[in-house]
Motif scaffolding. Structure first.
Motif, PDB file in Angstrom:
ATOM      1  N   ILE A 157       7.108   2.150   6.131  1.00 53.91           N
ATOM      2  CA  ILE A 157       8.261   3.018   5.905  1.00 53.91           C
ATOM      3  C   ILE A 157       9.174   2.437   4.828  1.00 53.91           C
ATOM      4  CG2 ILE A 157      10.389   3.852   6.980  1.00 53.91           C
ATOM      5  CD1 ILE A 157       8.771   4.178   9.576  1.00 53.91           C
ATOM      6  N   VAL A 158       9.418   1.141   4.902  1.00 55.51           N
ATOM      7  CA  VAL A 158      10.266   0.498   3.887  1.00 55.51           C
ATOM      8  C   VAL A 158       9.576   0.531   2.523  1.00 55.51           C
ATOM      9  CG1 VAL A 158      11.371  -1.660   3.197  1.00 55.51           C
ATOM     10  CG2 VAL A 158      11.390  -0.962   5.598  1.00 55.51           C
ATOM     11  N   GLY A 159       8.257   0.316   2.510  1.00 58.39           N
ATOM     12  CA  GLY A 159       7.531   0.345   1.248  1.00 58.39           C
ATOM     13  C   GLY A 159       7.556   1.699   0.585  1.00 58.39           C
ATOM     14  N   ALA A 160       7.274   2.750   1.362  1.00 58.68           N
ATOM     15  CA  ALA A 160       7.292   4.102   0.785  1.00 58.68           C
ATOM     16  C   ALA A 160       8.698   4.506   0.372  1.00 58.68           C
ATOM     17  CB  ALA A 160       6.736   5.101   1.800  1.00 58.68           C
ATOM     18  N   GLY A 161       9.688   4.129   1.175  1.00 57.94           N
ATOM     19  CA  GLY A 161      11.062   4.476   0.841  1.00 57.94           C
ATOM     20  C   GLY A 161      11.591   3.736  -0.371  1.00 57.94           C
ATOM     21  N   SER A 162      11.018   2.561  -0.663  1.00 51.95           N
ATOM     22  CA  SER A 162      11.473   1.789  -1.824  1.00 51.95           C
ATOM     23  C   SER A 162      11.066   2.441  -3.134  1.00 51.95           C
ATOM     24  CB  SER A 162      10.891   0.368  -1.763  1.00 51.95           C
ATOM     25  OG  SER A 162      11.324  -0.301  -0.612  1.00 51.95           O
ATOM     26  N   ASN A 163       9.974   3.202  -3.120  1.00 55.34           N
ATOM     27  CA  ASN A 163       9.477   3.834  -4.337  1.00 55.34           C
ATOM     28  C   ASN A 163      10.143   5.197  -4.524  1.00 55.34           C
ATOM     29  OD1 ASN A 163       8.066   4.667  -6.567  1.00 55.34           O
ATOM     30  ND2 ASN A 163       6.039   4.311  -5.695  1.00 55.34           N
ATOM     31  N   GLN A 164      11.432   5.166  -4.824  1.00 47.48           N
ATOM     32  CA  GLN A 164      12.213   6.359  -5.106  1.00 47.48           C
ATOM     33  C   GLN A 164      13.115   6.074  -6.300  1.00 47.48           C
ATOM     34  OE1 GLN A 164      13.498   8.834  -1.588  1.00 47.48           O
ATOM     35  NE2 GLN A 164      13.249   6.896  -0.481  1.00 47.48           N
ATOM     36  N   LEU A 185       0.824  -1.211   0.000  1.00 47.40           N
ATOM     37  CA  LEU A 185       0.000   0.000   0.000  1.00 47.40           C
ATOM     38  C   LEU A 185       0.855   1.257   0.000  1.00 47.40           C
ATOM     39  CD1 LEU A 185      -2.863  -0.983   2.483  1.00 47.40           C
ATOM     40  CD2 LEU A 185      -3.032  -0.695   0.003  1.00 47.40           C
ATOM     41  N   SER A 186       1.882   1.279   0.838  1.00 43.53           N
ATOM     42  CA  SER A 186       2.734   2.466   0.904  1.00 43.53           C
ATOM     43  C   SER A 186       3.479   2.687  -0.411  1.00 43.53           C
ATOM     44  CB  SER A 186       3.731   2.323   2.057  1.00 43.53           C
ATOM     45  OG  SER A 186       3.068   2.264   3.291  1.00 43.53           O
ATOM     46  N   TYR A 187       3.975   1.598  -0.986  1.00 39.08           N
ATOM     47  CA  TYR A 187       4.696   1.706  -2.257  1.00 39.08           C
ATOM     48  C   TYR A 187       3.790   2.280  -3.346  1.00 39.08           C
ATOM     49  CZ  TYR A 187       7.669   0.367  -6.190  1.00 39.08           C
ATOM     50  OH  TYR A 187       8.459   0.393  -7.311  1.00 39.08           O
ATOM     51  N   LEU A 188       2.565   1.780  -3.426  1.00 32.53           N
ATOM     52  CA  LEU A 188       1.647   2.206  -4.487  1.00 32.53           C
ATOM     53  C   LEU A 188       1.128   3.623  -4.260  1.00 32.53           C
ATOM     54  CD1 LEU A 188      -0.384  -1.098  -4.967  1.00 32.53           C
ATOM     55  CD2 LEU A 188       1.401  -0.173  -6.466  1.00 32.53           C
ATOM     56  N   LEU A 213       7.410  13.670   2.213  1.00 34.99           N
ATOM     57  CA  LEU A 213       6.234  13.201   1.483  1.00 34.99           C
ATOM     58  C   LEU A 213       6.043  11.699   1.690  1.00 34.99           C
ATOM     59  CD1 LEU A 213       3.928  13.593  -0.553  1.00 34.99           C
ATOM     60  CD2 LEU A 213       5.606  13.205  -2.378  1.00 34.99           C
ATOM     61  N   ARG A 214       7.090  10.944   1.515  1.00 39.36           N
ATOM     62  CA  ARG A 214       6.985   9.495   1.691  1.00 39.36           C
ATOM     63  C   ARG A 214       6.771   9.121   3.163  1.00 39.36           C
ATOM     64  NH1 ARG A 214       9.676  10.626  -2.745  1.00 39.36           N
ATOM     65  NH2 ARG A 214       9.494   9.251  -4.568  1.00 39.36           N
ATOM     66  N   GLY A 215       7.321   9.920   4.064  1.00 35.19           N
ATOM     67  CA  GLY A 215       7.052   9.695   5.479  1.00 35.19           C
ATOM     68  C   GLY A 215       5.585   9.892   5.815  1.00 35.19           C
TER      69      GLY A 215
END
Length: 333
Positions: free
Chosen positions: A286-293, A149-152, A252-254
């Motif tokens: 956190i890992v999911g959102a941080g991976s989408n960079q 979910l965070s990644y998407l 933003l990702r945080g």
């Protein structure tokens, strides 16, 4: 009974002490909140979340039918699980590793119940069912769902901010992350605070000091105070791991990661009545959102180390709970 009640309160304090990092680590890292303000608002909303919800305490004892044998034998089972879960939590805190206090507690109780069955004594009814439905199932689902979910959701979030300046994006994101951090603390109280009240109620009922009906407010209040006090004294070892050792991310990702975590905690507590681990939801988000960079930002070595401890938690705590009960069993005769 007094020893068990004290241990439950100590476990709740340790729970809050360890899990304070879940709501404040990234917010402090991204300068959305100062450390002192972060722990104050986290403690306040953890207390509010605990007091707002009493339904899960009834669910834990009645619907899942988690029940102890009456008297000293039942209290010994509960004490063994608490000591096993608390010891594993202290070890992981010392090593700066986030782990689920709920999973360690339930696994410890299941281990003690298994050891009691091995000795031919009464067991804790519902402990192994709770291990499967409250630990193993969320252990498989929560990290994957939070990561995905965070990644998407980073994709529409960045698209919406595509015409804004970097200062505007950071300013808006920090404001949103402050709100999301408060929401995570609220969800933490709704999840972990309820379980503390349920354990206190269970201990009183097992000792014959109270009836299971109509005594939820007192245990909830005590649980809320102990959990919030732990958050107020928050342990920064784990916060350092979450904020600096796992991933580098912008505000933003945080904000996206904290928002996903908060929604999952609310859904788990209010809709599906599933014990969602705050630690696993926040860390995986956190890992999911941080991976989408567009650049590699995740320190996978540390992520794999955290995952190994998550997988080890049920095994270690089951064995520790069973061993502690066998060690105390001669005192029951």
């Amino acid at each position: 009974m007094v020893v068990v009640l004290v241990c439950i309160c100590a476990f709740a304090f340790l729970n809050g002490f360890r899990d304070a990092s879940n709501s404040v680590a990234v917010a402090v890292r991204n300068k959305a909140l100062t450390p002192s303000i972060a722990v104050l608002v986290a403690a306040f909303f953890t207390f509010v979340g605990t007091m707002l919800s009493t339904s899960f305490g009834v669910y834990l004892i009645s619907t899942v039918e988690l029940a102890l044998p009456n008297g000293t034998h039942g209290l010994t089972l509960l004490l063994s699980g608490l000591l096993a879960g608390g010891a594993w939590g202290l070890l992981c805190w010392w090593r700066g590793l986030p782990m689920s206090s709920t999973h360690s507690l339930v696994a410890g109780l299941a281990g003690a119940s298994g050891a009691s069955a091995l000795m031919g004594d009464e067991t804790m009814h519902g402990a192994w069912r709770m291990l499967a439905g409250g630990v193993l199932l969320p252990l498989l689902i929560t990290p994957l769902l939070a990561f995905a979910l965070s990644y998407l959701l980073v994709i529409p979030a960045t698209w919406m901010m595509r015409h804004s300046s970097s200062s505007d994006v950071n300013g808006i994101s920090r404001a949103g992350q402050s709100i999301a951090a408060c929401a995570v603390a609220l969800g933490h109280g709704m999840q972990d605070g309820q379980r503390t009240g349920a354990m206190l109620t269970l201990a009183l009922v097992t000792a014959g000091a109270a009836h299971p009906d109509g005594i939820m407010l007192g245990p909830q209040l005590v649980g809320a105070l102990c959990l919030s006090a732990g958050v107020l004294f928050g342990g920064w070892r784990i916060a350092h791991t979450i904020a600096y050792r796992l991933v580098s991310m912008d505000p933003l990702r945080g904000m996206v990661a904290q928002s996903v975590s908060a929604v999952m905690l609310f859904v788990g507590a209010m809709l599906i009545h599933l014990p969602i681990s705050t630690t696993q939801a926040v860390t995986s988000s956190i890992v999911g959102a941080g991976s989408n960079q567009p650049f590699e930002s995740v320190m996978w070595l540390h992520v794999r180390r955290v995952l190994r401890h998550w997988l080890a938690t049920p095994v270690v705590c089951v064995l520790a709970g069973g061993t502690l009960f066998l060690a105390m069993h001669p005192l029951l005769s």
